[in-house]
Write a protein that holds these residues in place. Structure first.
Motif, short mmCIF file in Angstrom:
data_model
loop_
_atom_site.label_atom_id
_atom_site.label_comp_id
_atom_site.label_asym_id
_atom_site.label_seq_id
_atom_site.Cartn_x
_atom_site.Cartn_y
_atom_site.Cartn_z
N GLN A 20 0.77 -1.16 -0.38
CA GLN A 20 0.21 -0.18 -0.38
C GLN A 20 0.85 1.30 0.25
N ALA A 21 1.94 1.14 0.62
CA ALA A 21 2.96 2.26 0.46
C ALA A 21 3.41 1.95 -0.57
N GLN A 22 4.12 1.33 -1.33
CA GLN A 22 4.47 1.71 -2.48
C GLN A 22 3.52 2.12 -4.02
N ALA A 23 2.47 1.74 -3.73
CA ALA A 23 1.36 1.77 -4.33
C ALA A 23 0.97 3.47 -4.55
N ALA A 24 1.03 4.01 -3.24
CA ALA A 24 1.11 5.68 -2.32
C ALA A 24 2.09 6.14 -3.26
N ARG A 25 3.35 6.01 -3.27
CA ARG A 25 4.56 6.46 -3.70
C ARG A 25 4.63 6.19 -5.04
N GLU A 26 3.95 5.92 -6.27
CA GLU A 26 4.04 4.86 -7.16
C GLU A 26 2.80 6.02 -8.22
N VAL A 27 2.11 6.36 -7.61
CA VAL A 27 1.05 7.08 -9.20
C VAL A 27 1.50 7.59 -10.13
N ASN A 28 0.64 7.05 -10.98
CA ASN A 28 0.95 7.82 -12.29
C ASN A 28 0.00 8.02 -12.82
N THR A 29 0.54 9.37 -13.78
CA THR A 29 -0.19 9.70 -14.82
C THR A 29 -1.43 8.85 -15.08
N ALA A 30 -0.98 8.04 -15.76
CA ALA A 30 -2.36 7.26 -16.24
C ALA A 30 -3.56 6.81 -15.09
N SER A 31 -2.57 6.10 -13.76
CA SER A 31 -3.44 5.51 -12.55
C SER A 31 -4.43 6.82 -12.38
N LEU A 32 -4.33 8.21 -12.43
CA LEU A 32 -4.55 9.49 -12.01
C LEU A 32 -5.25 9.15 -12.80
N CYS A 33 -5.45 9.41 -14.48
CA CYS A 33 -6.34 9.49 -15.19
C CYS A 33 -7.46 8.27 -14.86
N ARG A 34 -6.84 7.40 -14.58
CA ARG A 34 -7.80 5.89 -14.35
C ARG A 34 -9.02 6.11 -13.20
N CYS A 98 -3.11 15.83 -12.33
CA CYS A 98 -2.30 15.46 -13.83
C CYS A 98 -1.96 16.25 -14.01
N ASN A 99 -1.64 17.79 -14.24
CA ASN A 99 -1.44 18.76 -14.44
C ASN A 99 -0.34 19.09 -14.10
N GLU A 100 0.37 18.80 -13.26
CA GLU A 100 1.35 18.57 -12.12
C GLU A 100 2.41 17.79 -12.90
N ASN A 101 1.84 16.77 -13.36
CA ASN A 101 2.95 15.74 -13.61
C ASN A 101 3.11 15.66 -14.94
N CYS A 102 2.31 16.79 -16.03
CA CYS A 102 2.45 16.54 -17.35
C CYS A 102 3.07 17.78 -17.68
N ALA A 103 3.26 19.19 -16.79
CA ALA A 103 3.78 20.41 -16.41
C ALA A 103 5.09 20.18 -17.41
N GLY A 104 6.11 19.16 -16.93
CA GLY A 104 7.50 19.36 -17.61
C GLY A 104 7.18 18.62 -19.42
N LEU A 105 7.02 18.22 -19.36
CA LEU A 105 6.70 17.89 -20.19
C LEU A 105 6.53 18.25 -21.96
#
Length: 179
Positions: A20-34, A98-105
């Motif tokens: 659970q702690a590992q999943a909380a740290r590894e939240v990527n943009t795709a899972s956020l979109c889901r 999501c906007n924060e994660n995609c800001a540098g792209l």
């Protein structure tokens, strides 16, 4: 929405807390979109329930109604509205993350996202494009010449048809005079 697995379902208690702690740290943009998509679906579902409750409620138009039923429906409506506001806040958080994660792209041109296979297997170069442009230009010029010749032939055929029509008209006029 999925429920977390039970602790006694083949996993030691410490392993579940670690995942659970590992999943909380590894939240990527795709899972956020889901998560955002599921939240939007929940919002739509709650909104439909609110409209269903409103449709079933009686208007306070002087008709006697049961206050217990009215209070129960009003309580359900207020609960749905509270949950709806929570879902909208959750959606806003997901959107901001999501906007924060995609800001540098850097934005990628759409043409680069479309895969294609070249015939000769080599890289696309300017010489190939120039030869294709030259070939297309020559082909267009040839087509224009053929169209010009075709128009001339059509003009000649029209003159011949007009002459034949006049000749037939004259022959018919002579035959009519003879009779």
């Amino acid at each position: 929405m999925s429920t977390p697995p039970l602790v006694g379902a083949g996993m030691p208690p410490g392993a579940f807390a670690g995942t659970q702690a590992q999943a909380a740290r590894e939240v990527n943009t795709a899972s956020l979109c889901r998560i955002g998509q599921e939240t939007v679906q929940d919002i739509v579902f709650r909104t439909m329930e609110i409209f269903q409750l409103l449709r079933n409620m009686q208007l306070p138009n002087g008709v006697t109604y049961h206050t217990g039923t009215y209070q129960d429906r009003l309580g359900k409506l207020q609960e749905h509205l509270r949950q709806l506001s929570i879902l909208f806040r959750k959606l806003r958080l997901v959107y901001d993350k999501c906007n924060e994660n995609c800001a540098g792209l850097d934005p990628v041109p759409i043409e680069q996202l479309i895969p294609y296979v070249e015939e000769d297997g080599s890289k696309h170069d300017d010489r190939g494009a120039a030869s294709q442009l030259r070939f297309a230009s020559e082909e267009r010029r040839e087509i224009m010449e053929v169209n010009k010749k075709l128009k001339q032939k059509n003009q000649q055929l029209k003159q011949i048809m007009d002459q034949l029509r006049n000749l037939i008209w004259d022959i018919n006029a002579m035959l009519a005079m003879r009779n």
